[in-house]
Structure formats: C-alpha cells, structure tokens
Design an enzyme around this catalytic site. Structure first.
Site, short mmCIF file in Angstrom:
data_model
loop_
_atom_site.label_atom_id
_atom_site.label_comp_id
_atom_site.label_asym_id
_atom_site.label_seq_id
_atom_site.Cartn_x
_atom_site.Cartn_y
_atom_site.Cartn_z
N ALA A 74 0.73 -1.01 0.33
CA ALA A 74 -0.05 0.04 -0.11
C ALA A 74 0.91 1.32 -0.21
O ALA A 74 2.01 1.19 0.28
CB ALA A 74 -0.90 -0.07 1.08
N ASP A 75 0.32 2.57 -0.25
CA ASP A 75 0.99 3.52 -0.11
C ASP A 75 -0.16 4.52 0.03
O ASP A 75 -1.31 4.67 -0.16
CB ASP A 75 1.81 3.85 -1.41
CG ASP A 75 2.85 4.89 -1.34
OD1 ASP A 75 3.84 4.42 -0.41
OD2 ASP A 75 2.95 5.82 -1.81
N ILE A 76 0.39 5.92 0.55
CA ILE A 76 -0.54 6.81 0.81
C ILE A 76 0.13 8.24 0.32
O ILE A 76 1.32 8.39 0.64
CB ILE A 76 -0.99 6.86 2.45
CG1 ILE A 76 -1.87 7.96 2.69
CG2 ILE A 76 0.52 7.14 3.30
CD1 ILE A 76 -2.41 7.81 4.06
#
Length: 197
Positions: A74-76
């Site tokens: 995941a990445d934000i």
C-alpha cells in the site's frame, strides 16, 4: 482458504490494522525508487508506487523461494493544491506542511495492491480531510512530539494529529494508511475471507 499474508510495509499502522482482522502477517521487503515522475498526479503516483512495491516484493519472494502466500502493499499520499506532501525529511519541512494544511481541506489517497497466483488486484481510495486553523504554538508543540516525522502530510489522524481534524469525508483507516473496507474486498479476491460470507 488461508489467512497468511505477506505484508511488504514498514508501517506499524498497517500491521496493526491487518492484525486486528485476525490475519497471520509475514514481513517481506520491497525496496523501490519512490521518486515522482514529472507532472505525475498524486493519485496516479500513489497507485504506481503501491504497484511497484508489490512487484518488488514478488521478486523477493521468488528469489528467496518463499511460500506462495498473497502479498499486500500500500501507499499513501497527501495532496493540497496539486502538491504532493510526503513524509517530512526535517522539522522545518513539517512546519511548512502543517501551515499549508491549516484551516483548509486536503486530499488523502491510499492505494492498495494484493497479488496472488500471478494476478494483481488494486484499488485507490480518496478521502477529504479538513484541518482547523492551527496556531504556530500548536504546530511547534506537535512537531516537538516527534509524531509528524514518519507520516505523509506530517500528521497522524489516529493519534495526537487527530485533534486538528475538523471534518473527514472518506475512510478513517484510509487516512491512517489502509482503507479496511476496500482492503477486505481485495483480499476476498485472493481467497482470504476475514469473516465467512
């Protein structure tokens, strides 16, 4: 059906959120170059990084001949006025980020990728977060806690940074780093069910 999952992330928030779902998590490295491309939009950048992390983690799993469990990455990204606010590299940068967010609404994009059996499933979630107007004293006191330094946009919604949030339209866990509703839907595609349906 299995509930073992590789998590290629150093985020303690992602680890905690997934462990709360009863999943057995296994760490997996996924080092990539996270440099943004010229004129890359925040949500495109976020999706690309999550995807590339997953591909890198798959390569590590294959190279190390590890068991074939699904891999989650995941990445934000925090974005305001089209500018991407990553993790601050020093305190002055955190001050500048918090001043930009003060009294305004910004976007938080969280991309999630799950791969298994040579298939990749992905989603991106968008939330809008409105900050109250921050005084300089609040900004400096918050930075002195050290909390902003490992977080995109220089704040953590789940901890002390939550006191700055006037309004949230979207996913609380998404702003933490992993939108649970969307993540569970992706996991179901690789035969990991949190609860029987």
């Amino acid at each position: 059906m299995h509930k073992k999952l590789y998590l290629a992330s150093n985020s303690p928030r992602r680890w905690a959120l997934l462990q709360n779902l009863g999943l057995a998590l296994l760490p997996l490295a996924s080092e990539i170059d996270e440099t943004a491309h010229a004129n890359e939009m925040a949500q495109d950048y976020c999706s690309r990084i999550a995807r590339e992390k997953n591909q890198a983690a798959q390569a590590v799993r294959i190279r190390q001949n590890l068991a074939e469990y699904p891999i989650l990455t995941a990445d934000i990204m925090v974005s305001i006025d089209g500018e991407i606010l990553g993790k601050p590299s020093h305190q002055q940068q955190a001050v500048e980020m918090l001043k930009k967010l003060s009294g305004r609404t910004h976007q938080v994009y969280t991309a999630v990728c799950v791969s298994a059996n040579q298939q990749l499933f992905e989603c991106i979630h968008s939330s809008e977060v409105t900050f109250k107007r921050l005084s300089e004293a609040e900004i400096y006191a918050y930075i002195a806690t050290g909390e902003p330094m490992d977080k995109a946009g220089a704040y953590g919604i789940q901890a002390l940074g939550g006191i700055f949030i006037q309004h949230l339209a979207g996913s609380f866990t998404g702003v933490m780093g992993l939108p649970i509703f969307e993540t569970v839907a992706l996991l179901k595609k690789v035969n990991i069910e949190v609860l029987p349906s």
